[in-house]
Scaffold this motif. Structure first.
Motif, PDB file in Angstrom:
ATOM      1  N   GLY A  88      -1.693 -27.831 -26.571  1.00 51.37           N
ATOM      2  CA  GLY A  88      -0.697 -28.013 -25.514  1.00 51.37           C
ATOM      3  C   GLY A  88       0.533 -27.159 -25.689  1.00 51.37           C
ATOM      4  N   SER A  92      -3.450 -24.285 -24.139  1.00 47.67           N
ATOM      5  CA  SER A  92      -3.398 -25.354 -23.135  1.00 47.67           C
ATOM      6  C   SER A  92      -4.673 -25.369 -22.308  1.00 47.67           C
ATOM      7  N   ALA A 167      -0.019 -27.375 -18.052  1.00 47.57           N
ATOM      8  CA  ALA A 167      -0.584 -26.447 -19.030  1.00 47.57           C
ATOM      9  C   ALA A 167       0.418 -25.343 -19.398  1.00 47.57           C
TER      10      ALA A 167
END
Length: 531
Positions: A88, A92, A167
Motif C-alpha cells: 500500500g 499498491s 492505490a
C-alpha cells in the motif's frame, strides 16, 4: 531501464485435503521503471496468485519458492514489518470488483483517510485536503461533495476511480491492477484505461496489469506474459506477441473472439413477443406519509418485437434500462403499455394463467455462481422448472436432465455435483440447461458471457447459436460487450437513461450508427477506426 520488480523461478503450491496443488510453476519476469507488463491468461492460470505473492498476501496454506525482488529487496521470506512498509506504500493494488473491496459501512473520506493515517500519519484538514486532491486526480467531479458518500451511492466507474485513488494515496512505485475493468461498461472501461495511462505517465508509475481481455492488453501493455496452467508459456514485447504469436495457447487466445453472424430468420417466422410504448417508472417517495415527489424513469416508451429464431440485442451502459425492459417483458416488474406474448395481451393476466405462460419464457442471468443454489446438485437445479411446470407425459425427469446436459455440452455423469465443483463456463451451461429444459419460446439472456474468459465466451456464443437454430428460439440478448452482440444479434436496440436512442438491423447499426451515443459506444468498444 531500471528494474522495479524482478520475479525469478517463482513456484507456489497449496495444501488442500492432504494434496499438494501447484498453482504457479517456475515463473520468471520483470517490470521496468515506467513500464506496463500484462499477465494474460484464463481463470485458473495463476495470474492473480502470482500478483498476490509479490507482497505475501497469500494464505498460510501456500508454499512459495523462488525469488521476488522489489527494487533489489527480497520479498520472499521478508519480515512482516518490512512487508507492511511495502504494501500500500510502495506496491499498491487495484482489484476487480470495487463494491466488494470497499467497506459498505464507511464513507469514501474515512476509507481514503485510513490509508493516509496508517502510512503517512495524516489526519484532520491535511488528510481531507489530500483526499480531495486524490479524488480530483482520478476524475471524480465535485470531489469535495463526494467525501460523505458511501460506496453504494456511487456508480461502478466512480467506485473504481475511488479504488485507484486509494492505490495512489501513498505515491507507490508499482501499481498492480487485477482485472480492474472487467465489471465495467465499455465506455467506463475506456475511461479507466485512459486514466491509468495518464496517471502512469504523470506519476512515473510502473504497472503490472492482470487480465483475460487481449483487447485491453493490445491497448496499454508494453510487454506481455501469457500464462497457462501456472506457467508462462510465452512472453515478449506486446507488438511482437500480437503480430507473431509463437505458442499454440497464445494463438488460441488471440483467435478467441466471437465471430460470424447469426443465421437468417425464416421469412414466415411468427412473432413471439412485442411491446408497445412500454414504460417503467419507479416512484420517489419522501416524508412521513411517503408522498410521491417524482419518478425514476427506468424505461420510457420502449417498442420492440422479436420473432422465432431471432435475436434482439439490447445494449447500453449500466442504468440505461436494459434489464428493467427485459423484466417488464417477462412480467417480473410492473409496467405500463402493451406486452404481447405469443399473440396474447399480458395485461391483466395473473395467477395460474400467467404461470402457465412462464414455461415459454425463461431467463439466463449474468453471474452463474450467484444464480445457482450452492446447496442443490446440477440435476436438482436443471430439473427445478420441471417440478413447477410438470414433466412431459411419459418422460422420466432424470432422462430429460441427462438429455439437456448432453445438448449443452455437459457430461450427464456430473448430475450429482454441486456448483462449486464446476468451472465458470460449466456453471453458465447449467444455467442455460435450466432454462432450455422447458423448451421455451423466448429466452432473455442478461449479460450471460460477461463473467467468462474469452475462449469460454466463444463456446457459449456457439452453444446459444446452435440451440437457437435447433429449436427456433427467440432471444432478447442484453450486453455491454458489443463484439458478442454483433456476433449473435439480428437486430440491435441501443438504450440510454431509459430511452431507446437507436434501433435497427445489426449490420446497419454497427456499420453506420446514427446517434452520437451509439458512436461513442462503438468507439469505446472497437476504437476510433471502427466508427
Amino acid at each position: 531501464m531500471s528494474v522495479v520488480l524482478e520475479v525469478e523461478n517463482l513456484s507456489i503450491r497449496f495444501r488442500q485435503d492432504g494434496r499438494v496443488l501447484e498453482a504457479v510453476k517456475s515463473v520468471s519476469f520483470t517490470v521496468g521503471k515506467g513500464e506496463t507488463v500484462a499477465l494474460v491468461g484464463e481463470s485458473g492460470s495463476g495470474k492473480s496468485v502470482t500478483a498476490l505473492s509479490t507482497v505475501s498476501l497469500l494464505p498460510d496454506s501456500a508454499g512459495v519458492d523462488g525469488s521476488i525482488r522489489y527494487l533489489g529487496r527480497e520479498m520472499v521470506g521478508a519480515s512482516e514489518a518490512d512487508l507492511r512498509r511495502v504494501r500500500g506504500n510502495d506496491i499498491s493494488f487495484i482489484f476487480q470488483e470495487p463494491m466488494t473491496s470497499l467497506n459498505p459501512l464507511h464513507t469514501i473520506e474515512r476509507q481514503l483517510g485510513e490509508s493516509l493515517s496508517l502510512h503517512q500519519g495524516l489526519s484532520g484538514d491535511a488528510a481531507r485536503g489530500r483526499i480531495v486532491d486524490l479524488l480530483q486526480k482520478v476524475g471524480i467531479a465535485d470531489a469535495e461533495s463526494r467525501l460523505g458518500a458511501y460506496p453504494h451511492q456511487l456508480s461502478g466507474g466512480q467506485r473504481q476511480r475511488v479504488m485507484i485513488a486509494m492505490a495512489l494515496a501513498n505515491g507507490p512505485e508499482l501499481l498492480i491492477a487485477d482485472e480492474p475493468t472487467t465489471a465495467l461498461d465499455v465506455t467506463i472501461q475506456a475511461q479507466i484505461l485512459d486514466l491509468l495511462a495518464e496517471l502512469k505517465a504523470r506519476e512515473g508509475l510502473s504497472l503490472l496489469f492482470i487480465t483475460h481481455d487481449l483487447g485491453i492488453v493490445r491497448r496499454i501493455a508494453d510487454r506481455v506474459c501469457v500464462m497457462q496452467g501456472g506457467e508462462i508459456v510465452e512472453q515478449g514485447p506486446s507488438k511482437d506477441i500480437f503480430a507473431n504469436p509463437q505458442h499454440p495457447y497464445t494463438q488460441k487466445l488471440l483467435a478467441a473472439e466471437p465471430k460470424g453472424v447469426p443465421e437468417p430468420i425464416a421469412a414466415d417466422a411468427p412473432e413471439v413477443a412485442r411491446t408497445e410504448n412500454l414504460r417503467v417508472w419507479f416512484p420517489i417517495q419522501r416524508g412521513l406519509l411517503r408522498r410521491t415527489v417524482g419518478h425514476v424513469k427506468a424505461v420510457n416508451d420502449a417498442t420492440l418485437s422479436v420473432r422465432a429464431g431471432e435475436t434482439l440485442g439490447i445494449v447500453g451502459e449500466s442504468g440505461s434500462g436494459k434489464t428493467t425492459l427485459a423484466l417488464a417483458v417477462l412480467r417480473l416488474t410492473p409496467s405500463e403499455g402493451r406486452v404481447v406474448f405469443l399473440g396474447r395481451e399480458l395485461k391483466g393476466v395473473q395467477g395460474a394463467a400467467l404461470r402457465a405462460l412462464r414455461r415459454d419464457m425463461q431467463v439466463v442471468f449474468q453471474d452463474p455462481f450467484g444464480s445457482l443454489s450452492p446447496r442443490m446438485t446440477a440435476e436438482q437445479i436443471i430439473a427445478e422448472g420441471l417440478g413447477v411446470h410438470g414433466v412431459e407425459p411419459g418422460r422420466d425427469r432424470r432422462e430429460m436432465v441427462a438429455e439437456i446436459m448432453t445438448e449443452v455440452g455437459l457430461d450427464p455423469a456430473w448430475m450429482g455435483r454441486y456448483p462449486h465443483e464446476f468451472s465458470g463456463g460449466q456453471r453458465q451451461r447449467i444455467a442455460i440447461a435450466r432454462a432450455m429444459i422447458l423448451r421455451p419460446k423466448l429466452v432473455v439472456l442478461d449479460e450471460p458471457t460477461s463473467a467468462l474468459d474469452m475462449t469460454v465466451q466463444v463456446q457459449i456464443v456457439d452453444l446459444l447459436r446452435s440451440l437457437q437454430r435447433k429449436w427456433g428460439l427467440a432471444y432478447i440478448f442484453i450486453s455491454h460487450d458489443l463484439r458478442v452482440v454483433k456476433a449473435l444479434s439480428h437486430r440491435v436496440m441501443v438504450m440510454k437513461s431509459g430511452d431507446v436512442v437507436e434501433a435497427g438491423d445489426c449490420a446497419a447499426v454497427f456499420d453506420a450508427p446514427k446517434s452520437d451515443y451509439t458512436r461513442s459506444l462503438m468507439a469505446a468498444a472497437f476504437g476510433e477506426a471502427a466508427v
